[in-house]
Design a protein around this motif. Structure first.
Motif, PDB file in Angstrom:
ATOM      1  N   ASP A 149      -4.396   4.657   3.100  1.00  0.00           N
ATOM      2  CA  ASP A 149      -5.874   4.154   3.268  1.00  0.00           C
ATOM      3  C   ASP A 149      -6.769   4.786   2.060  1.00  0.00           C
ATOM      4  O   ASP A 149      -7.264   3.993   1.418  1.00  0.00           O
ATOM      5  CB  ASP A 149      -6.480   4.630   4.780  1.00  0.00           C
ATOM      6  N   ARG A 162      -9.599   4.391  -2.733  1.00  0.00           N
ATOM      7  CA  ARG A 162      -9.227   3.578  -1.448  1.00  0.00           C
ATOM      8  C   ARG A 162      -8.460   2.490  -1.745  1.00  0.00           C
ATOM      9  O   ARG A 162      -8.341   2.057  -2.559  1.00  0.00           O
ATOM     10  CB  ARG A 162     -10.498   2.943  -0.937  1.00  0.00           C
ATOM     11  N   THR A 208       0.845  -1.208   0.110  1.00  0.00           N
ATOM     12  CA  THR A 208       0.007   0.071  -0.007  1.00  0.00           C
ATOM     13  C   THR A 208       1.049   1.407  -0.040  1.00  0.00           C
ATOM     14  O   THR A 208       0.557   2.268  -0.579  1.00  0.00           O
ATOM     15  CB  THR A 208      -1.079  -0.032   1.244  1.00  0.00           C
ATOM     16  N   ASP A 220      -4.296  -6.517   0.055  1.00  0.00           N
ATOM     17  CA  ASP A 220      -5.001  -7.848  -0.418  1.00  0.00           C
ATOM     18  C   ASP A 220      -3.879  -9.011  -0.850  1.00  0.00           C
ATOM     19  O   ASP A 220      -3.360  -8.582  -2.016  1.00  0.00           O
ATOM     20  CB  ASP A 220      -5.638  -7.622  -1.766  1.00  0.00           C
ATOM     21  N   GLU A 239      -6.563  -0.969  -0.445  1.00  0.00           N
ATOM     22  CA  GLU A 239      -6.977  -2.239   0.745  1.00  0.00           C
ATOM     23  C   GLU A 239      -5.681  -3.049   0.416  1.00  0.00           C
ATOM     24  O   GLU A 239      -5.388  -3.596  -0.778  1.00  0.00           O
ATOM     25  CB  GLU A 239      -8.149  -2.861   0.367  1.00  0.00           C
TER      26      GLU A 239
END
Length: 173
Positions: A98, A117, A36, A121, A119
Motif C-alpha cells: 500500500d 503510495r 502491486t 490501476d 495503487e
C-alpha cells in the motif's frame, strides 16, 4: 501542489518540483504494468538498490523491527553543474503493498519526509511519491529545480525497468 498530469501505464514518470522558503517539494507519479506485489518487491529491495538505481552508491537495512525499518544510504545527485553527495539514515514505516513513509533520522540534509503510495490501476500499479526536503547546502536551490526533476524522473524510470525485468524473468521461469 497538485498533480500535473496522470501518466498512462508504461509512460514516462510525471514529476513536479517546487521550491519555497528553502524547502524542496517533490511529487512523482508513474504507472507500471505490473502488480502491486511486483512493484512493492522492487521498491523495498533496499539492499539491491545500487544495482539498478544509478544515483545510489550503497543501501543497507541496518534495523528491522516489524514494519519499521532503518535504512542507510549513500549516493550522488546532480544539481546543475554541481554534484551533491548524500548520506542518509531514514526510518521507514511500511504498510505492505500500500505505502511506506520515510523520515530522515540523520544525514547531510536538515530535514526530509516522504510518502510512497501504490495503487492498483487496471492491471497496473500507480506509484505516487510526495516528499519535502530541506537540503543543508549553500547552493541556490532555484538553480537545482530542473536537476531534481530530471533526477527523480530517472529514478522512477530505472525503478520501472527493474520491475519489468523481474516480471519478465518470472514469466520465463
Amino acid at each position: 501542489m497538485a498533480w500535473a498530469a496522470t501518466p498512462a501505464a508504461g509512460s514516462e514518470p510525471v514529476v513536479s518540483v517546487e521550491i519555497k522558503d528553502g524547502v524542496v517539494h517533490t511529487r512523482a507519479e508513474v504507472v507500471i504494468p505490473a502488480s502491486t506485489r511486483e512493484v512493492w518487491d522492487v521498491l523495498t529491495d533496499f539492499e539491491n538498490l545500487p544495482r539498478y538505481i544509478s544515483s545510489v552508491a550503497s543501501s543497507k537495512v541496518v534495523l528491522r523491527n516489524g514494519n519499521i525499518w532503518k535504512v542507510a544510504q549513500t549516493g550522488k545527485a546532480g544539481f546543475g553543474p554541481f554534484t551533491f553527495e548524500f548520506q542518509t539514515v531514514r526510518e521507514l514505516t511500511l504498510s505492505p503493498f500500500d505505502k511506506f513513509e520515510s523520515r530522515l533520522l540523520e544525514g547531510n540534509m536538515k530535514r526530509m519526509i516522504s510518502t510512497t503510495r501504490l495503487e492498483s490501476d487496471a492491471g497496473a500499479t500507480r506509484i505516487r511519491y510526495v516528499a519535502e526536503a530541506e537540503p543543508d547546502t549553500v547552493l541556490p536551490l532555484g538553480l537545482a529545480r530542473s536537476s531534481i526533476e530530471s533526477g527523480t524522473r530517472e529514478h522512477y524510470k530505472e525503478m520501472t525497468r527493474e520491475v519489468l525485468r523481474r516480471k519478465a524473468l518470472a514469466a520465463a521461469n
